[in-house]
Design a protein around this motif. Structure first.
Motif, PDB file in Angstrom:
ATOM      1  N   GLU A   1       0.819  -1.208   0.000  1.00 47.75           N
ATOM      2  CA  GLU A   1       0.000   0.000   0.000  1.00 47.75           C
ATOM      3  C   GLU A   1       0.857   1.264   0.000  1.00 47.75           C
ATOM      4  O   GLU A   1       0.418   2.318  -0.453  1.00 47.75           O
ATOM      5  CB  GLU A   1      -0.911   0.007   1.234  1.00 47.75           C
ATOM      6  N   LEU A   2       2.099   1.152   0.494  1.00 46.06           N
ATOM      7  CA  LEU A   2       2.972   2.309   0.561  1.00 46.06           C
ATOM      8  C   LEU A   2       3.691   2.588  -0.754  1.00 46.06           C
ATOM      9  O   LEU A   2       4.387   3.585  -0.883  1.00 46.06           O
ATOM     10  CB  LEU A   2       4.018   2.103   1.675  1.00 46.06           C
ATOM     11  N   GLY A   3       3.545   1.702  -1.732  1.00 52.41           N
ATOM     12  CA  GLY A   3       4.206   1.882  -3.014  1.00 52.41           C
ATOM     13  C   GLY A   3       3.717   3.124  -3.742  1.00 52.41           C
ATOM     14  O   GLY A   3       2.539   3.442  -3.743  1.00 52.41           O
ATOM     15  N   SER A   4       4.653   3.834  -4.371  1.00 53.02           N
ATOM     16  CA  SER A   4       4.303   5.055  -5.081  1.00 53.02           C
ATOM     17  C   SER A   4       3.528   4.732  -6.358  1.00 53.02           C
ATOM     18  O   SER A   4       3.898   3.829  -7.113  1.00 53.02           O
ATOM     19  CB  SER A   4       5.572   5.835  -5.433  1.00 53.02           C
TER      20      SER A   4
ATOM     21  N   ILE B   1       7.740  -0.723 -12.151  1.00 48.22           N
ATOM     22  CA  ILE B   1       8.843  -1.682 -12.054  1.00 48.22           C
ATOM     23  C   ILE B   1       8.834  -2.538 -13.318  1.00 48.22           C
ATOM     24  O   ILE B   1       7.811  -3.146 -13.656  1.00 48.22           O
ATOM     25  CB  ILE B   1       8.708  -2.584 -10.814  1.00 48.22           C
ATOM     26  N   THR B   2       9.949  -2.566 -14.004  1.00 40.96           N
ATOM     27  CA  THR B   2      10.099  -3.398 -15.195  1.00 40.96           C
ATOM     28  C   THR B   2      11.037  -4.549 -14.868  1.00 40.96           C
ATOM     29  O   THR B   2      12.166  -4.333 -14.421  1.00 40.96           O
ATOM     30  CB  THR B   2      10.661  -2.578 -16.364  1.00 40.96           C
TER      31      THR B   2
ATOM     32  N   GLN C   1       4.479  -0.198  -8.826  1.00 36.12           N
ATOM     33  CA  GLN C   1       5.238  -0.674  -7.679  1.00 36.12           C
ATOM     34  C   GLN C   1       4.352  -1.459  -6.719  1.00 36.12           C
ATOM     35  O   GLN C   1       4.771  -2.474  -6.152  1.00 36.12           O
ATOM     36  CB  GLN C   1       5.880   0.512  -6.955  1.00 36.12           C
ATOM     37  N   LYS C   2       3.108  -1.010  -6.563  1.00 33.34           N
ATOM     38  CA  LYS C   2       2.177  -1.713  -5.682  1.00 33.34           C
ATOM     39  C   LYS C   2       1.898  -3.115  -6.202  1.00 33.34           C
ATOM     40  O   LYS C   2       1.927  -4.093  -5.444  1.00 33.34           O
ATOM     41  CB  LYS C   2       0.875  -0.919  -5.560  1.00 33.34           C
ATOM     42  N   ALA C   3       1.628  -3.237  -7.497  1.00 33.24           N
ATOM     43  CA  ALA C   3       1.361  -4.553  -8.086  1.00 33.24           C
ATOM     44  C   ALA C   3       2.585  -5.464  -7.984  1.00 33.24           C
ATOM     45  O   ALA C   3       2.462  -6.671  -7.744  1.00 33.24           O
ATOM     46  CB  ALA C   3       0.935  -4.387  -9.544  1.00 33.24           C
ATOM     47  N   PHE C   4       3.755  -4.877  -8.156  1.00 42.99           N
ATOM     48  CA  PHE C   4       5.002  -5.644  -8.054  1.00 42.99           C
ATOM     49  C   PHE C   4       5.160  -6.230  -6.658  1.00 42.99           C
ATOM     50  O   PHE C   4       5.500  -7.406  -6.484  1.00 42.99           O
ATOM     51  CB  PHE C   4       6.180  -4.729  -8.397  1.00 42.99           C
TER      52      PHE C   4
ATOM     53  N   PHE D   1       4.936 -10.394  -4.683  1.00 41.61           N
ATOM     54  CA  PHE D   1       5.702 -11.096  -3.659  1.00 41.61           C
ATOM     55  C   PHE D   1       4.777 -11.645  -2.577  1.00 41.61           C
ATOM     56  O   PHE D   1       4.960 -12.762  -2.094  1.00 41.61           O
ATOM     57  CB  PHE D   1       6.722 -10.142  -3.023  1.00 41.61           C
ATOM     58  N   ILE D   2       3.780 -10.846  -2.215  1.00 45.30           N
ATOM     59  CA  ILE D   2       2.845 -11.286  -1.175  1.00 45.30           C
ATOM     60  C   ILE D   2       2.066 -12.506  -1.633  1.00 45.30           C
ATOM     61  O   ILE D   2       1.744 -13.393  -0.840  1.00 45.30           O
ATOM     62  CB  ILE D   2       1.896 -10.125  -0.812  1.00 45.30           C
ATOM     63  N   ALA D   3       1.766 -12.556  -2.939  1.00 46.49           N
ATOM     64  CA  ALA D   3       1.020 -13.696  -3.474  1.00 46.49           C
ATOM     65  C   ALA D   3       1.760 -15.010  -3.263  1.00 46.49           C
ATOM     66  O   ALA D   3       1.151 -16.077  -3.185  1.00 46.49           O
ATOM     67  CB  ALA D   3       0.738 -13.484  -4.959  1.00 46.49           C
TER      68      ALA D   3
END
Length: 375
Positions: free
Chosen positions: A37-40, A45-46, A231-234, A238-240
């Motif tokens: 949630e803190l991701g800008s 991110i590529t 960045q949030k999706a990236f 990891f959480i997934a």
């Protein structure tokens, strides 16, 4: 409630412990997602389309920079060194020293320290919390044993960054990518001139999807196709990977509530059996079945709410202690208002469910049978 004070006290303590456990487990799950949630929203991110373990050519940087909507680009690569022992794990990234901190303004470094870092190719910048954990200060030498990049490496701390707020990750170790790259060319040329991810700063966050598609189309059908996302999706990716673990933690949180609900129900059933003559006396005096049932519900709710409120109050110091003990695992560890509401709702549910069976039984009891009951 005060007739059997020990039983009441133990039941209240059990409810409080269950509510604290429920709150902590919920907060653990929330904290895993908090990093994403803190991701800008203005950073993309590529990475490699195949997998994050496959690096991309460093030359992609200039091609990405030319995509419409892109303001600037930097890159980072996971280093993966070992400091003294394997248990001393912390994030280590080889970054482009000239551009990395421009895209991460939340990492605040003193200008003089940043200038020293840029001049010293063996220099490093570390987060404030990481430096505090290991007692590092500016000028210290930090040895790392390479895993991905073999050999014994040594870096000099040239700066310590602080987060813009308490939600910024201050546990990273950042070194020069160009120094690592030049050194590794002589050892493993196949790993040279490659990076793990590109960080892309875009002009308009609303155009994130369009810019992402444009970047990926630039490398379509190449030997190293890309996948670009916010960045949030990236971070959610990891959480997934630990989704099953998080689901198990959430399940345990609710199982704890169910267990204490069964304990509370047994307590109320015992209390109701002991008071059969009293309930019958009330009915003989003219009180209705509904009034007797309300007495049982009132006692159960009073006990569960008292335990629940005690548990809620204890959750905050417990969460603070847990965060101090596991500071490396979470960027932020805060008990959310939603968690407090769930705790309060659980306490109410425990009280209602525990009183349901005794209340129904009290309605069915006949005055004669109740007065004859032996307690």
């Amino acid at each position: 409630m005060l007739r059997h004070r020990l039983r009441t006290g133990l039941t209240l303590a059990g409810i409080a412990i269950a509510i604290v456990s429920f709150g902590l487990l919920r907060t653990v799950v929330d904290s895993w997602y908090a990093g994403a949630e803190l991701g800008s929203s203005g950073r993309l991110i590529t990475r490699s389309e195949a997998s994050l373990s496959f690096p991309l050519p460093a030359t992609y940087s200039e091609r990405i920079r030319k995509v419409p909507g892109v303001r600037s680009v930097t890159f980072a690569n996971w280093f993966g060194g070992i400091y003294i022992d394997e248990k001393n794990f912390f994030a280590q990234f080889a970054v482009d020293a000239q551009s990395y901190f421009d895209l991460y303004p939340e990492f605040r470094v003193a200008p003089a320290e940043l200038a020293d870092f840029k001049r010293d190719r063996r220099g490093a910048i570390v987060g404030r919390k990481l430096a505090k954990k290991y007692g590092w200060k500016v000028g210290d030498q930090v040895p790392l044993r390479g895993t991905i990049y073999p050999g014994n490496w040594s870096f000099t701390i040239r700066g310590i960054y602080q987060g813009a707020d308490d939600k910024t990750d201050e546990n990273q170790f950042l070194m020069h990518w160009h120094y690592v790259n030049e050194t590794i060319k002589a050892l493993l040329p196949s790993l040279a001139d490659k990076v793990g991810v590109f960080i892309v700063d875009i002009r308009d966050p609303a155009q994130a999807a369009a810019v992402s598609a444009a970047i990926d189309s630039s490398f379509k059908n190449s030997l190293a196709e890309t996948r670009t996302e916010t960045q949030k999706a990236f971070q959610l990716g990891f959480i997934a990977m630990v989704d099953t673990i998080l689901l198990a933690i959430q399940t345990v949180a609710y199982v704890v509530v169910l267990i204490i609900m069964a304990v509370m129900a047994n307590t109320m059933a015992m209390a109701a059996r002991e008071r059969m003559r009293e309930y019958a006396t009330l009915k003989a005096l003219g009180f209705s079945d509904g009034f007797v049932s309300l007495l049982i519900f009132g006692e159960s709710l009073a006990l569960s709410l008292a335990g629940g409120l005690l548990g809620i109050l204890l959750t905050f110091p417990a969460a603070a202690s847990f965060f101090r003990a596991t500071r490396d695992l979470f960027v932020v560890f805060e008990v959310r208002p939603e968690t407090v509401l769930l705790q309060l709702g659980s306490a109410v549910l425990i009280g209602l469910c525990a009183a349901l069976a005794p209340a129904l039984n009290s309605r069915r009891i006949r005055i004669v049978d109740g007065l004859r009951a032996v307690t």
